[in-house]
Enzyme design. Structure first.
Site, PDB file in Angstrom:
ATOM      1  N   CYS A   1       0.668  -1.264   0.050  1.00 30.85           N
ATOM      2  CA  CYS A   1      -0.042  -0.122  -0.011  1.00 30.85           C
ATOM      3  C   CYS A   1       0.626   1.220  -0.123  1.00 30.85           C
ATOM      4  O   CYS A   1       0.308   2.529  -0.197  1.00 30.85           O
ATOM      5  CB  CYS A   1      -0.814  -0.127   1.279  1.00 30.85           C
TER       6      CYS A   1
ATOM      7  N   HIS B   1      -9.182   3.855  -1.428  1.00 36.56           N
ATOM      8  CA  HIS B   1      -7.840   3.341  -1.366  1.00 36.56           C
ATOM      9  C   HIS B   1      -7.390   2.478  -2.350  1.00 36.56           C
ATOM     10  O   HIS B   1      -7.166   1.093  -2.164  1.00 36.56           O
ATOM     11  CB  HIS B   1      -7.816   2.714   0.256  1.00 36.56           C
TER      12      HIS B   1
END
Lengths: 379, 379
Positions: B82, B327
């Protein structure tokens, strides 16, 4: 100047008893040991791997490195398909040149034999274009088409391409870490299984596990046998073969090679050995041309000359190349630099090339969507 | 100095009609347009993406970029789970600092909704440790354990953590590109589905598609409203939670934050807004502490204060954060820089933070195996 201060290589091959973490640790330990450095002296780590997520279910390799060594230093993973290792090295070199760090560790790693070969063949097509994938093409078929185009345009023969494999296997016989440490004959190649016309099994590089690591350090002083990175280059081209001007040229290689020698005191004639990206025999033929060792269309002829010891051309793939040394994709680009550095240091054992002052590495991603090159030499 | 010269963002959300290539092109086109630059002025491209291979069967993104724009410039893909977008930016900044290039394009991209959510959950665990994966843990469960540890150690309450989501949703309501442009109440959070005790659905960031791009340029001159990268930092920690000293601290964030402010004229007290990595509400709480905005253990209290407009603390996630802006993992780190730069330029529309001189981004990979941070401000 950026010195190749430490070199660490694992065996290449089918390493059933080693996982991604084992391979990273083994190569990195050896490179640190060779450099005479502790991991705490390394300021940044660059790991090249294409399929660590797909095969080993492991991304975020920074955390893996931190866990192995108990350090919290920056670690990046870079990916450019089969050029991942070359690109990790390129990125490390740029970081050192930025002045933000002096010592980097580069690791190339791939664990490929944990899944069936047909599944691997499919995964590798991530390095190709969507239209190629959905049409059912695999890399052997793409390079098969490139072979046919080259033959049609320049009259290259399949017998000339045999020499690419024969050169690599002859060299690998002297490389204890190579996957295939034996020679192959013209007859064996011609009789090997059909893969993608006109390519036979023995024109293709294998599926391999393995890792390679190098420590790169910003250092001025040098002994006669130290190897330094003199220049690096990186170029891209369309991912799809259909979008290119022709099928017999790797434009990204032509551009990268031109950039590598631009503003350099080293000429292509000074290169003693080249580790080039022979994923298929035709790739070796095209690379000799596109790098600029010979004129376009003369690659097949050049392979035969190199096999027969023509001293106007460089030694080709002293490690055994992708064909015989093995091709753990993320590791290959780092191993190429390691091999040329070993040759320059005079530490290449039975495969030592004489009078090595300058060498070259050439690492491509996919069918040439990416080319990374490094010029390595004494200073 | 390195200026954020161009900014390009796509909608974040479930973008069924756009693929990886569409998203890359849309964000890059917008960033180039915003910078007033042609693609031929870009010398190098850095693409952050975690799962392009797994989801879209596409690696070797250099070839994709070359094909979209008809250029042959260097393109790297970097991956740190991420934190891939933050790391792509970090790598571009180092390349500019090396002096080898002046203009870089950074793209963060992720296409996540093309596969079932349970399969995505499994793929995301590549960012975790093998022992966690094989034990059946998913990221919500890891952050659920971290939440429990934080509650046990510091008396943090679930009601305090609600504020993390409420702040983000309130901000996202003013962000036209956010995935969820609506506020949520305490009651809605408390009544949302159980995910991993004590985390509810509305404590968790969503699965998203999207891309973000920035043009970074080496420029001296500046107007009052230009945003510059003042510093960057990157640190790692063990991939496995079991190997860490405790579950309520992200050591990689503590180290990265300390490095970011070391030798800087900017103090943490000068930060007007922070885009921090709130993949789960507890992550926002811990980040406030580990970055150093509040003492360890005071994160829950700080979230409530920020929600209620305490002007001693920075504005939190003006974009809506991971929770409400969405996200798309590779895009997040680049979007964070884009948002802070927009705030500094005074171009953030209805969500504009007043008197923005300095801002911060905080992007983590996995459960904190990697942290990348950027300090952005006027000069």
């Amino acid at each position: 100047m950026i010195k190749v201060k430490g070199i660490g290589l694992t065996q290449f091959g089918e390493l059933w008893d080693k996982d991604l973490k084992d391979l990273i640790k083994e190569a990195a330990d050896k490179a640190l040991d060779d450099a005479g450095m502790d991991v705490n002296e390394i300021e940044s780590v660059y790991i090249g791997s294409m399929l660590c997520g797909e095969v080993s279910e492991q991304s975020n390799l920074g955390g893996i490195f931190s866990e192995i060594y108990g350090v919290n230093i920056p670690v990046s993973r870079v990916e450019a398909a089969c050029a991942s290792g070359g690109m990790a090295s390129y990125t490390a070199i740029q970081a050192i040149k930025s002045g933000s760090i002096n010592n980097a560790l580069v690791i190339g790693v791939e664990k490929m034999t944990d899944i069936p070969a047909n599944q691997m063949s499919e995964l590798l097509m991530q390095a190709g274009a969507e239209d190629e994938r959905t049409a059912g093409a695999t890399f052997p078929s793409l390079f098969g088409m490139m072979t046919q185009a080259h033959m049609n345009k320049f009259g290259t023969t399949i017998e000339q391409l045999h020499f690419a494999a024969m050169i690599c296997h002859r060299n690998a016989a002297n490389n204890p870490l190579a996957q295939f440490k034996h020679e192959v004959s013209e007859g064996q190649i011609a009789c090997s299984a059909d893969i993608a016309e006109p390519l036979k099994m023995l024109h293709c590089s294998p599926i391999s596990d393995g890792a390679a690591a190098i420590v790169l350090s910003n250092e001025e002083k040098s002994t006669d046998d130290d190897a330094f990175i003199l220049n690096e280059s990186l170029a891209t081209d369309t991912i799809s073969l259909a979008e290119r001007e022709n099928l017999y040229t790797l434009k990204s290689t032509q551009i990268a090679s031109k950039q590598l020698f631009a503003n350099s005191e080293v000429s292509i004639k000074d290169i003693g050995a080249v580790e080039l990206h022979d994923c298929f025999s035709i790739a070796a033929c095209m690379a000799l041309e596109d790098i600029g060792f010979v004129d376009k269309g003369k690659g097949g002829e050049a392979l035969e000359k190199i096999y027969n010891g023509d001293n106007k051309l460089p030694t080709l793939n002293p490690s055994g190349g992708l064909k015989a040394s093995g091709h753990p994709v993320g590791a290959t680009g780092v191993k190429q630099i390691a091999e040329i550095a070993l040759q320059i240091r005079g530490q290449a054992g039975d495969r030592q090339v004489k009078d090595m002052t300058y060498g070259l590495t050439h690492n491509i991603g996919g069918s040439g969507g990416t080319t990374v090159m490094h010029l390595i030499g004494k200073i």
